[in-house]
Motif scaffolding. Structure first.
Motif, PDB file in Angstrom:
ATOM      1  N   UNK A  43      -3.839  13.069  -9.588  1.00  0.00           N
ATOM      2  CA  UNK A  43      -4.256  11.997  -8.663  1.00  0.00           C
ATOM      3  C   UNK A  43      -5.300  12.406  -7.503  1.00  0.00           C
ATOM      4  N   UNK A  44      -5.700  13.560  -7.861  1.00  0.00           N
ATOM      5  CA  UNK A  44      -6.670  14.305  -7.072  1.00  0.00           C
ATOM      6  C   UNK A  44      -6.207  15.277  -5.874  1.00  0.00           C
ATOM      7  N   UNK A  45      -4.924  15.314  -5.914  1.00  0.00           N
ATOM      8  CA  UNK A  45      -4.216  16.350  -4.875  1.00  0.00           C
ATOM      9  C   UNK A  45      -3.408  17.146  -5.684  1.00  0.00           C
ATOM     10  N   UNK A  61       4.821  15.584  -1.355  1.00  0.00           N
ATOM     11  CA  UNK A  61       4.023  15.869  -2.706  1.00  0.00           C
ATOM     12  C   UNK A  61       2.798  15.033  -2.617  1.00  0.00           C
ATOM     13  N   UNK A  62       2.059  15.298  -3.913  1.00  0.00           N
ATOM     14  CA  UNK A  62       0.515  14.664  -3.705  1.00  0.00           C
ATOM     15  C   UNK A  62       0.295  13.054  -3.613  1.00  0.00           C
ATOM     16  N   UNK A  63       1.653  12.571  -4.098  1.00  0.00           N
ATOM     17  CA  UNK A  63       1.707  11.015  -3.887  1.00  0.00           C
ATOM     18  C   UNK A  63       1.677  10.731  -2.584  1.00  0.00           C
ATOM     19  N   UNK A  64       2.487  11.395  -1.690  1.00  0.00           N
ATOM     20  CA  UNK A  64       2.434  11.453  -0.271  1.00  0.00           C
ATOM     21  C   UNK A  64       0.999  11.729   0.452  1.00  0.00           C
ATOM     22  N   UNK A  65       0.415  12.519  -0.116  1.00  0.00           N
ATOM     23  CA  UNK A  65      -0.856  12.885   0.405  1.00  0.00           C
ATOM     24  C   UNK A  65      -1.921  11.724   0.181  1.00  0.00           C
ATOM     25  N   UNK A  66      -1.585  11.018  -0.934  1.00  0.00           N
ATOM     26  CA  UNK A  66      -2.624   9.800  -1.127  1.00  0.00           C
ATOM     27  C   UNK A  66      -2.471   8.864  -0.105  1.00  0.00           C
ATOM     28  N   UNK A 119      -4.238   9.828   2.716  1.00  0.00           N
ATOM     29  CA  UNK A 119      -5.667   9.576   2.644  1.00  0.00           C
ATOM     30  C   UNK A 119      -5.889   8.122   3.010  1.00  0.00           C
ATOM     31  N   UNK A 120      -5.095   7.191   2.619  1.00  0.00           N
ATOM     32  CA  UNK A 120      -5.361   5.945   3.021  1.00  0.00           C
ATOM     33  C   UNK A 120      -5.435   5.771   4.697  1.00  0.00           C
ATOM     34  N   UNK A 121      -4.605   6.463   5.333  1.00  0.00           N
ATOM     35  CA  UNK A 121      -4.639   6.438   6.689  1.00  0.00           C
ATOM     36  C   UNK A 121      -5.692   7.169   7.356  1.00  0.00           C
ATOM     37  N   UNK A 122      -6.544   7.949   6.630  1.00  0.00           N
ATOM     38  CA  UNK A 122      -7.738   8.815   6.968  1.00  0.00           C
ATOM     39  C   UNK A 122      -7.328  10.131   7.564  1.00  0.00           C
ATOM     40  N   UNK A 123      -6.097  10.668   7.550  1.00  0.00           N
ATOM     41  CA  UNK A 123      -5.700  11.995   8.038  1.00  0.00           C
ATOM     42  C   UNK A 123      -5.631  12.879   6.999  1.00  0.00           C
ATOM     43  N   UNK A 124      -5.878  12.663   5.632  1.00  0.00           N
ATOM     44  CA  UNK A 124      -5.455  13.957   4.815  1.00  0.00           C
ATOM     45  C   UNK A 124      -6.285  15.013   4.874  1.00  0.00           C
ATOM     46  N   UNK A 125      -7.409  15.148   5.374  1.00  0.00           N
ATOM     47  CA  UNK A 125      -8.561  16.390   5.609  1.00  0.00           C
ATOM     48  C   UNK A 125      -7.841  16.955   6.891  1.00  0.00           C
ATOM     49  N   UNK A 126      -7.201  16.468   7.939  1.00  0.00           N
ATOM     50  CA  UNK A 126      -6.549  16.916   9.024  1.00  0.00           C
ATOM     51  C   UNK A 126      -5.284  17.737   8.619  1.00  0.00           C
TER      52      UNK A 126
END
Length: 222
Positions: free
Chosen positions: A125-127, A79-84, A87-94
């Motif tokens: 949450x933006x996702x 879900x979107x919370x996991x994508x957050x 994002x913290x790890x810097x891998x969301x765009x990939x």
């Protein structure tokens, strides 16, 4: 960050020869390292923990009983919370490129009759609310990210055989599935991310919370 204290823990399981060198029982390796966190189980949860803790400056050892990453899907959604978190790890765009968003789902009968259509809302949450993914692709990214963090050590093919609370800290015994070498490590904390049939849960007697859901059968087509 925690201060890492170096100590020769082999005295706990080894005796000393006349010249002062340690003499260990067969199969026991002299242990020289301690960690802030020991992670048992290196699937997506263990990989994410290792990457996050390494990013925060902690010294981490992750142990996985299989010799390589599992190459098949066992999960297909987050879900979107996991994508957050990603994002913290810097891998969301990939990962966004590797996933597909889902805005609704349909339940149908065996004859194709629509029984129910459910829509996912926006989490705010933006996702997006839900993402469909191919687990081996997700694990490849998470594994690469975890291994890139200073202080993270990953041991594939090592199975946990014992976990002992030391007050403070824990002792974890692991065994190489190829060759049978046994090793003990010390850590301030242990994380059991070893699945539904968790060895860590069983060994430490951690109870489950029964939320009252009745079991039912379902079919997933991926």
């Amino acid at each position: 960050a925690y201060e890492i204290v170096s100590r020769d823990w082999s005295s706990d399981v080894c005796s000393s020869d006349l010249d002062g060198s340690p003499h260990c029982p067969r199969g026991i390796e002299k242990v020289k390292d301690t960690y802030d966190v020991a992670i048992i189980g290196y699937g997506p949860v263990g990989q994410a923990f290792a990457a996050l803790l390494g990013q925060m400056g902690h010294r981490v050892a992750a142990f996985e009983r299989y010799p390589a990453l599992y190459g098949n899907s066992r999960a297909g959604h987050f879900d979107g919370e996991t994508m957050r978190l990603f994002q913290l790890l810097g891998i969301a765009p990939e990962l966004e490129v590797l996933t597909r968003t889902i805005s609704y789902f349909e339940l149908v009968s065996a004859s194709g009759e629509l029984l129910h259509r459910g829509r996912f809302g926006e989490p705010g949450n933006g996702w997006k609310a839900s993402y469909l993914m191919h687990q081996p692709q997700l694990e490849e990214v998470l594994d690469r990210t975890a291994r890139s963090r200073p202080g993270v050590e990953v041991y594939m093919g090592w199975e946990a055989t014992d976990v002992e609370s030391l007050h403070p800290g824990v002792s974890v015994t692991v065994r190489a599935r190829e060759g049978g070498e046994v090793r003990k490590v010390r850590a301030k904390y242990v994380i059991g991310s070893d699945g539904a049939r968790s060895f860590v849960r069983e060994r430490l007697g951690i109870a489950r919370d029964d939320l009252g859901f009745e079991p039912y059968e379902f079919l997933v087509l991926d």
